[in-house]
Design a protein around this motif. Structure first.
Motif, PDB file in Angstrom:
ATOM      1  N   LEU A 128       0.841  -1.204   0.000  1.00  0.00           N
ATOM      2  CA  LEU A 128       0.000   0.000   0.000  1.00  0.00           C
ATOM      3  C   LEU A 128       0.873   1.248   0.000  1.00  0.00           C
ATOM      4  O   LEU A 128       0.629   2.201  -0.748  1.00  0.00           O
ATOM      5  CB  LEU A 128      -0.917   0.027   1.227  1.00  0.00           C
ATOM      6  CG  LEU A 128      -2.144  -0.875   1.221  1.00  0.00           C
ATOM      7  CD1 LEU A 128      -2.796  -0.879   2.595  1.00  0.00           C
ATOM      8  CD2 LEU A 128      -3.131  -0.458   0.155  1.00  0.00           C
ATOM      9  N   TYR A 131       2.805   1.473  -3.492  1.00  0.00           N
ATOM     10  CA  TYR A 131       2.038   1.727  -4.714  1.00  0.00           C
ATOM     11  C   TYR A 131       0.855   2.671  -4.532  1.00  0.00           C
ATOM     12  O   TYR A 131       0.250   3.093  -5.517  1.00  0.00           O
ATOM     13  CB  TYR A 131       1.556   0.403  -5.319  1.00  0.00           C
ATOM     14  CG  TYR A 131       2.711  -0.477  -5.734  1.00  0.00           C
ATOM     15  CD1 TYR A 131       3.521  -0.134  -6.815  1.00  0.00           C
ATOM     16  CD2 TYR A 131       3.013  -1.632  -5.027  1.00  0.00           C
ATOM     17  CE1 TYR A 131       4.596  -0.924  -7.185  1.00  0.00           C
ATOM     18  CE2 TYR A 131       4.093  -2.432  -5.394  1.00  0.00           C
ATOM     19  CZ  TYR A 131       4.873  -2.066  -6.468  1.00  0.00           C
ATOM     20  OH  TYR A 131       5.931  -2.850  -6.824  1.00  0.00           O
ATOM     21  N   GLY A 132       0.472   2.971  -3.281  1.00  0.00           N
ATOM     22  CA  GLY A 132      -0.603   3.923  -3.025  1.00  0.00           C
ATOM     23  C   GLY A 132      -1.983   3.493  -3.498  1.00  0.00           C
ATOM     24  O   GLY A 132      -2.830   4.334  -3.762  1.00  0.00           O
ATOM     25  N   LEU A 133      -2.217   2.193  -3.589  1.00  0.00           N
ATOM     26  CA  LEU A 133      -3.527   1.686  -4.003  1.00  0.00           C
ATOM     27  C   LEU A 133      -4.462   1.602  -2.800  1.00  0.00           C
ATOM     28  O   LEU A 133      -4.037   1.728  -1.658  1.00  0.00           O
ATOM     29  CB  LEU A 133      -3.375   0.304  -4.640  1.00  0.00           C
ATOM     30  CG  LEU A 133      -2.459   0.233  -5.869  1.00  0.00           C
ATOM     31  CD1 LEU A 133      -2.248  -1.212  -6.277  1.00  0.00           C
ATOM     32  CD2 LEU A 133      -3.038   1.034  -7.017  1.00  0.00           C
ATOM     33  N   SER A 134      -5.729   1.351  -3.039  1.00  0.00           N
ATOM     34  CA  SER A 134      -6.688   1.181  -1.945  1.00  0.00           C
ATOM     35  C   SER A 134      -6.470  -0.178  -1.284  1.00  0.00           C
ATOM     36  O   SER A 134      -5.920  -1.104  -1.895  1.00  0.00           O
ATOM     37  CB  SER A 134      -8.114   1.283  -2.471  1.00  0.00           C
ATOM     38  OG  SER A 134      -8.419   0.155  -3.273  1.00  0.00           O
ATOM     39  N   SER A 136      -8.751  -2.340  -0.616  1.00  0.00           N
ATOM     40  CA  SER A 136      -9.528  -3.363  -1.316  1.00  0.00           C
ATOM     41  C   SER A 136      -8.808  -3.866  -2.566  1.00  0.00           C
ATOM     42  O   SER A 136      -8.769  -5.070  -2.811  1.00  0.00           O
ATOM     43  CB  SER A 136     -10.919  -2.836  -1.657  1.00  0.00           C
ATOM     44  OG  SER A 136     -10.838  -1.645  -2.395  1.00  0.00           O
ATOM     45  N   LEU A 137      -8.200  -2.981  -3.322  1.00  0.00           N
ATOM     46  CA  LEU A 137      -7.502  -3.400  -4.539  1.00  0.00           C
ATOM     47  C   LEU A 137      -6.209  -4.146  -4.206  1.00  0.00           C
ATOM     48  O   LEU A 137      -5.935  -5.214  -4.769  1.00  0.00           O
ATOM     49  CB  LEU A 137      -7.208  -2.194  -5.433  1.00  0.00           C
ATOM     50  CG  LEU A 137      -6.488  -2.507  -6.744  1.00  0.00           C
ATOM     51  CD1 LEU A 137      -7.303  -3.478  -7.595  1.00  0.00           C
ATOM     52  CD2 LEU A 137      -6.216  -1.220  -7.523  1.00  0.00           C
ATOM     53  N   MET A 138      -5.424  -3.613  -3.270  1.00  0.00           N
ATOM     54  CA  MET A 138      -4.150  -4.244  -2.928  1.00  0.00           C
ATOM     55  C   MET A 138      -4.366  -5.624  -2.344  1.00  0.00           C
ATOM     56  O   MET A 138      -3.689  -6.578  -2.717  1.00  0.00           O
ATOM     57  CB  MET A 138      -3.401  -3.353  -1.925  1.00  0.00           C
ATOM     58  CG  MET A 138      -1.963  -3.754  -1.721  1.00  0.00           C
ATOM     59  SD  MET A 138      -0.945  -3.347  -3.149  1.00  0.00           S
ATOM     60  CE  MET A 138      -0.854  -4.886  -4.009  1.00  0.00           C
ATOM     61  N   ILE A 141      -5.406  -8.127  -5.090  1.00  0.00           N
ATOM     62  CA  ILE A 141      -4.263  -8.610  -5.876  1.00  0.00           C
ATOM     63  C   ILE A 141      -3.504  -9.678  -5.094  1.00  0.00           C
ATOM     64  O   ILE A 141      -3.163 -10.743  -5.628  1.00  0.00           O
ATOM     65  CB  ILE A 141      -3.332  -7.437  -6.259  1.00  0.00           C
ATOM     66  CG1 ILE A 141      -4.052  -6.501  -7.243  1.00  0.00           C
ATOM     67  CG2 ILE A 141      -2.016  -7.958  -6.835  1.00  0.00           C
ATOM     68  CD1 ILE A 141      -3.348  -5.168  -7.461  1.00  0.00           C
ATOM     69  N   GLN A 174     -11.558  -3.352   4.474  1.00  0.00           N
ATOM     70  CA  GLN A 174     -11.665  -1.899   4.439  1.00  0.00           C
ATOM     71  C   GLN A 174     -12.831  -1.429   5.321  1.00  0.00           C
ATOM     72  O   GLN A 174     -12.704  -0.463   6.068  1.00  0.00           O
ATOM     73  CB  GLN A 174     -11.863  -1.436   2.989  1.00  0.00           C
ATOM     74  CG  GLN A 174     -11.569   0.019   2.761  1.00  0.00           C
ATOM     75  CD  GLN A 174     -11.395   0.315   1.277  1.00  0.00           C
ATOM     76  OE1 GLN A 174     -10.721  -0.415   0.556  1.00  0.00           O
ATOM     77  NE2 GLN A 174     -12.007   1.382   0.831  1.00  0.00           N
ATOM     78  N   THR A 185      -1.988   1.529   7.594  1.00  0.00           N
ATOM     79  CA  THR A 185      -0.690   2.022   7.117  1.00  0.00           C
ATOM     80  C   THR A 185      -0.045   2.932   8.132  1.00  0.00           C
ATOM     81  O   THR A 185       1.078   3.302   8.015  1.00  0.00           O
ATOM     82  CB  THR A 185      -0.856   2.782   5.786  1.00  0.00           C
ATOM     83  OG1 THR A 185      -1.736   3.876   5.967  1.00  0.00           O
ATOM     84  CG2 THR A 185      -1.355   1.861   4.690  1.00  0.00           C
TER      85      THR A 185
END
Length: 185
Positions: A128, A131-134, A136-138, A141, A174, A185
Motif C-alpha cells: 500500500l 504503490y498507493g492503491l486502496s 480493497s484493490l491491494m 491482488i 476496508q 498504514t
C-alpha cells in the motif's frame, strides 16, 4: 494489558473463524487455501503450513521496509497452532458465516493492539505504501496470488465462495478498518 488482550482475543477469533470455514467444506479465504495446499504438498498440518507462509510473507515485507512486531510473531506461532487446535475440536459443519465475520474483526483487533500485524497484512501495508492503491484493490491482488496457490494444491477447498472472497476480502477489511477507526498504514 488491554493491548495484549486485544492481540490474543483477535488472534483467537481469527483462528476460530478460519477453522470454521475449513470445517464447513464450503470454501475458505485464498490465503487459507494456500496454507492447505502447502499442508497437502508436504504432509504437514494447516497450522504449520500457515507458519511457513507467514514467515515467507514477513521476510518479503521486511525486504520492502516494513517492521515486524509482536503481533507478527504471535500470529505466526499462536494463531497457526490455534487453527490446528480448533480444527481438531470443531464439528464438521460449523456456521461458516460466523467464521467469515469473525476473521476480519480478529485481524483488525490484532493490528489495532499496536504490536505490529499479521504477515499478510504487513505485506499488504508495505505494498500500500509503495504503490498507493486502496486496501480493497491491494488485498485483492494479494489474494489472487494465494488463490492460484490454492488452485494448484488445495482444489477441494477452492470453491465459488473462495473466488467471491478473493475479490471481496479487501472490501470487507476496508469496512472493518473503518468501523473500528484504524488505519493499517
Amino acid at each position: 494489558m488491554k493491548r495484549l488482550t486485544s492481540l490474543l482475543v483477535g488472534n483467537t477469533m481469527a483462528a476460530l473463524g478460519i477453522s470454521m470455514m475449513i470445517k464447513s467444506g464450503l470454501g475458505c479465504f485464498a490465503l487459507t487455501a494456500g496454507n492447505i495446499a502447502i499442508a497437502n504438498w508436504f504432509g504437514i498440518t494447516v497450522g504449520i503450513a500457515g507458519m511457513i507462509l507467514e514467515v515467507i510473507m514477513l521476510l518479503l515485507a521486511t525486504y520492502l521496509g516494513e517492521g515486524i512486531g509482536l503481533t507478527s510473531i504471535v500470529n505466526a506461532i499462536y494463531g497457526s497452532v490455534m487453527i490446528d487446535v480448533f480444527s481438531l475440536i470443531l464439528p464438521i459443519h460449523p456456521l461458516m458465516v460466523v467464521g467469515l465475520l469473525i476473521i476480519p474483526f480478529g485481524w483488525v483487533l490484532m493490528g489495532r493492539a499496536g504490536f505490529g500485524d499479521t504477515g499478510s497484512n504487513i505485506l499488504m501495508n508495505a505494498l500500500l505504501k509503495k504503490y498507493g492503491l486502496s486496501i480493497s484493490l491491494m488485498r485483492g491482488i494479494q489474494e489472487l496470488v494465494f488463490l492460484a496457490l490454492g488452485i494448484l494444491g488445495a482444489r477441494n477447498y477452492v470453491t465459488w465462495f473462495t473466488i467471491v472472497l478473493t475479490f471481496g476480502l479487501g472490501y470487507l477489511l476496508q469496512i472493518c478498518y473503518k468501523l473500528v477507526k484504524y488505519d493499517p498504514t
